[in-house]
Design a protein around this motif. Structure first.
Motif, PDB file in Angstrom:
ATOM      1  N   GLN A   8      43.698  29.055  35.644  1.00  0.00           N
ATOM      2  CA  GLN A   8      42.363  28.613  35.269  1.00  0.00           C
ATOM      3  C   GLN A   8      41.423  29.800  35.303  1.00  0.00           C
ATOM      4  OE1 GLN A   8      41.379  25.664  38.179  1.00  0.00           O
ATOM      5  NE2 GLN A   8      40.989  27.124  39.811  1.00  0.00           N
ATOM      6  N   ILE A   9      40.326  29.704  34.572  1.00  0.00           N
ATOM      7  CA  ILE A   9      39.318  30.756  34.565  1.00  0.00           C
ATOM      8  C   ILE A   9      38.543  30.711  35.870  1.00  0.00           C
ATOM      9  CG2 ILE A   9      37.239  31.589  33.386  1.00  0.00           C
ATOM     10  CD1 ILE A   9      39.838  31.938  31.800  1.00  0.00           C
ATOM     11  N   GLY A  10      38.256  31.880  36.419  1.00  0.00           N
ATOM     12  CA  GLY A  10      37.512  31.907  37.677  1.00  0.00           C
ATOM     13  C   GLY A  10      37.507  33.270  38.312  1.00  0.00           C
ATOM     14  N   GLY A  11      37.197  33.317  39.585  1.00  0.00           N
ATOM     15  CA  GLY A  11      37.138  34.560  40.336  1.00  0.00           C
ATOM     16  C   GLY A  11      38.514  35.093  40.678  1.00  0.00           C
ATOM     17  N   VAL A  14      41.722  32.997  41.691  1.00  0.00           N
ATOM     18  CA  VAL A  14      42.594  32.189  40.819  1.00  0.00           C
ATOM     19  C   VAL A  14      43.901  32.907  40.499  1.00  0.00           C
ATOM     20  CG1 VAL A  14      40.601  31.022  39.791  1.00  0.00           C
ATOM     21  CG2 VAL A  14      41.596  33.000  38.610  1.00  0.00           C
ATOM     22  N   ARG A  47      39.892  37.022  32.881  1.00  0.00           N
ATOM     23  CA  ARG A  47      40.136  36.105  33.999  1.00  0.00           C
ATOM     24  C   ARG A  47      38.868  35.316  34.347  1.00  0.00           C
ATOM     25  NH1 ARG A  47      39.023  39.109  38.255  1.00  0.00           N
ATOM     26  NH2 ARG A  47      37.124  37.843  38.325  1.00  0.00           N
ATOM     27  N   GLY A  48      37.720  36.001  34.304  1.00  0.00           N
ATOM     28  CA  GLY A  48      36.465  35.359  34.679  1.00  0.00           C
ATOM     29  C   GLY A  48      35.754  34.654  33.542  1.00  0.00           C
TER      30      GLY A  48
END
Length: 309
Positions: A8-11, A14, A47-48
């Motif tokens: 998932q997209i995030g910091g 993830v 990623r973010g």
């Protein structure tokens, strides 16, 4: 096989170091046993969710890679099993932060032989960025003057080396921390931008201004005065508009690195000829990659980091 990926997209949290199925090459593809991948800021951007590059989830980062050909897909004749290669992989596909990666055969070239195979992963996208900024977009020629703003980073040092090889006079801005490295790369003049007005330090205008730093937009606009009539402003900072000056014929260009098989092959040859130095400042294991992303988010990454499987 082991890989680092995000579902998932995030910091940085993830990212997961997991066991995944080893991929198999399709037509026109090869399977590469990874020697190393390289960390790039764009990996963190994807990623973010900060970069508009669509990726299918889960996604393995690491679009710069070096390694050895393990298997060939149908129709591949340009490479052989056992070849040592380096490549700039399609950014939307799974990358090299794994023990193996499938790559289009035309994304790979023979790796330089004068440096360790793993270190070659530090070359592709950053060296291509420097070349495309200077030559393809900037049109830099022998005898011209180049100003590199923010030259202390990896792209900056490649740009200086390539510009000197082209026969240009290079003025570079750098902090005291990176000034010696910038001089070692070949800069003719180094301006400490933390203490000195860059425009005031110049002894004349330049033909090409290459910006590699997150400048204040007003400062960037002001720096255009350093460029002669008919010159070029090139920038790699896509999140800041690149200014020009139509009234003086000063052209503006923003660089988005592009795959180029032939150019990457030429850059590898320059490394083997001793005309281009590949910088690796740190080597980490695959399991340490999530922590590296966290360091980058905190602004603590300097130089080029490669990731060993």
């Amino acid at each position: 096989m082991k890989a680092v990926r995000f579902e998932q997209i995030g910091g940085p949290e993830v990212l997961q170091h997991v066991e995944v199925e080893q991929p198999a090459p399709g037509a026109g593809e090869v399977l590469v046993r990874v020697a190393a991948s390289a960390y790039n800021a764009a990996d963190a951007g994807m990623r973010g969710g900060f970069l508009p590059i669509p990726v299918a989830l889960p996604h393995v980062p690491g679009y710069d890679v070096s390694g050895t050909i393990e298997a060939l897909g149908d129709g591949v004749e340009s490479l052989s099993v056992g070849d040592e290669v380096v490549g700039f992989l399609p950014m939307e596909r799974d990358g090299g932060a794994a023990e193996f990666v499938v790559a289009p055969a035309d994304a790979l070239v023979t790796a330089p032989t004068s440096i360790p195979l793993a270190d070659a992963a530090a070359l592709p996208s950053v060296a291509l960025t420097a070349w495309q900024a200077l030559v393809d977009d900037g049109g830099l020629q022998a005898g011209q003057r180049l100003l590199v703003v923010g030259a202390g980073g990896v792209v900056g040092k490649y740009a200086i080396q390539l510009a000197k090889r082209l026969g240009a006079h290079v003025i570079a801005t750098a902090s005291p921390r990176s000034a010696d490295a910038v001089r070692a790369a070949g800069a003719d003049q180094v301006v400490d931008h933390t203490e000195t007005d860059v425009i005031g330090a110049l002894d004349g205008q330049v033909d090409v201004l290459l910006n590699l730093a997150p400048l204040d937009p007003a400062q960037f606009e002001a720096d255009v005065a350093a460029v002669r009539d008919g010159g070029v402003v090139v920038s790699t900072t896509a999140f800041i508009a690149t200014p020009g000056d139509e009234s003086r014929g000063v052209r503006a260009a923003t660089v988005f690195v592009r795959p180029n098989h032939d150019r990457l092959e030429q850059l590898g040859a320059l490394v083997d000829a001793g005309d281009l130095t590949v910088e690796v400042t740190r080597r980490i294991s695959l399991a340490e990659l999530p922590a590296l992303h966290a360091e980058a988010a905190a602004g603590r990454i300097a130089g080029k980091v490669i990731v060993l499987p």
